[in-house]
Write an enzyme that holds these catalytic residues in place. Structure first.
Site, mmCIF file in Angstrom:
data_model
loop_
_atom_site.group_PDB
_atom_site.id
_atom_site.type_symbol
_atom_site.label_atom_id
_atom_site.label_comp_id
_atom_site.label_asym_id
_atom_site.label_seq_id
_atom_site.Cartn_x
_atom_site.Cartn_y
_atom_site.Cartn_z
ATOM 1 N N HIS A 110 -10.655 -4.845 -3.641
ATOM 2 C CA HIS A 110 -9.145 -4.589 -3.270
ATOM 3 C C HIS A 110 -9.028 -3.116 -3.658
ATOM 4 C CE1 HIS A 110 -4.917 -4.537 -4.100
ATOM 5 N NE2 HIS A 110 -4.607 -5.824 -3.240
ATOM 6 N N GLU A 144 -6.057 -4.670 4.634
ATOM 7 C CA GLU A 144 -4.823 -4.074 3.735
ATOM 8 C C GLU A 144 -4.685 -2.672 3.895
ATOM 9 O OE1 GLU A 144 -5.490 -4.788 -0.478
ATOM 10 O OE2 GLU A 144 -7.574 -3.797 -0.388
#
Length: 261
Positions: free
Chosen positions: A100, A172
C-alpha cells in the site's frame, strides 16, 4: 473472461475491536445475501480486530470475508512487531494488502519487498492485494503508465505465472488517496488496461484475463459505479468510505449491478 467484482474495505488504523464488530454487523445488515452471488466483499481491519471479526463472521455465517493490512516475509522468529502469514491463515484471513502506498511512503517499502510479501502471502494460502500507483508529479509528467507497468513487474518479481494468477492488483493513484480527488473513470481504465496488458507479458493471456484489477483512491458510492463499469476495472480498494457501513454496502451493491434494495 468474466471476473467477479471485489469490493475491499481498507480500514487503515481505525476502529477498535468493539467498533469493528459494530461495523461488520452494519454491513451485513445493510447488504442482503443475494448480492454476494455477484460481488465479493471483504473488510480489512487492523490486526487487533481480526479475531473479533472472525468470531462474528463464523458465528453468524456471514458471506463477507476479511483480510489483513500487511504481513511479514518471515514465518516466525525474532522479528519484533511482525505478523506472520501463518498466523493470519489460522485466523481465517482471505486477503492481505501488500505494498500500500502508505507502507511505501512511511515505511520505505519498495517493489522487491512487496514481491517478497506477496510470495509469503501465497505460501500460506492467502490472496495478496498488490498495490501500485503513482504520485502527482509522475502523472503530471505523463509518465504514469510506464511507472505503474514497471512497478507491477517489480512487485511480482519471482512469482510464477500460476502464482501471478492468484493475486489481486490494486491501482491506487497516490494523489487521489484521502484527498477527495478522484481519477476519472477514463484515467482508471487507462492504467488498469495497461496493467492487464503487462500481466499478459509477465504471465500469459489467460492469467491476464482472470486477475482482478481494482481501483483505489477516494472511491465512494457516488463514483464507484462509473469506475467499475470500465472494462478492465474489477472493483475497488476503498478507504474512508469503508468506515461507513451503509455506504460500503451500497458500493458493494452497485458493483454487483445494484442498486441496493
Amino acid at each position: 473472461m468474466s471476473r467477479k467484482p471485489l469490493i475491499a474495505g481498507n480500514w487503515k488504523m481505525n476502529l477498535n475491536h468493539f467498533e469493528a464488530i459494530a461495523l461488520v454487523q452494519k454491513i451485513a445488515f445493510s447488504l442482503p445475501d443475494k448480492y454476494f452471488d455477484k460481488v465479493d466483499v471483504t473488510v480489512i481491519p487492523p490486526f487487533t480486530d481480526i479475531r473479533s471479526v472472525q468470531t462474528l463472521v463464523d458465528g453468524d455465517k456471514l458471506r463477507l470475508t476479511y483480510g489483513a493490512q500487511d504481513l511479514s516475509v518471515y514465518d516466525s522468529g525474532a522479528y519484533t512487531g511482525e505478523v506472520s502469514g501463518a498466523f493470519l491463515a489460522k485466523l481465517g484471513v482471505t486477503y492481505v494488502v501488500v505494498g500500500h502506498s502508505e507502507r511505501r511512503q512511511y515505511h520505505g517499502e519498495d517493489d522487491a519487498l512487496v514481491a517478497a510479501k506477496a510470495a509469503a502471502a501465497l505460501k500460506h494460502g492467502l490472496t495478496p492485494i498488490v498495490c501500485i500507483g503513482e504520485a502527482l508529479d509522475i502523472r503530471e509528467a505523463g509518465d504514469h503508465v510506464q511507472y505503474n507497468v514497471n512497478s507491477l513487474r517489480g512487485s511480482l518479481a519471482g512469482l510464477s505465472a500460476e502464482q501471478v494468477g492468484k493475486v489481486v492488483i490494486a491501482y491506487e493513484p497516490v494523489w487521489a488517496i484521502g484527498t477527495g480527488r478522484v481519477a476519472s473513470a477514463a484515467d482508471a481504465q487507462e492504467v488498469c488496461a495497461a496493467i492487464r496488458a503487462e500481466l499478459a507479458q509477465i504471465a500469459n493471456a489467460d492469467v491476464a484475463g482472470s486477475v482482478r484489477v481494482l481501483y483505489g483512491g477516494s472511491a465512494n458510492a457516488k463514483n464507484v459505479g462509473e469506475i467499475v463499469a470500465q472494462e478492465d476495472v474489477d472493483g475497488a480498494l476503498v478507504g474512508g468510505a469503508s468506515l461507513d457501513g451503509e455506504q460500503f454496502a451500497q458500493m458493494s451493491a452497485i458493483a454487483a449491478g445494484g442498486p441496493l434494495l
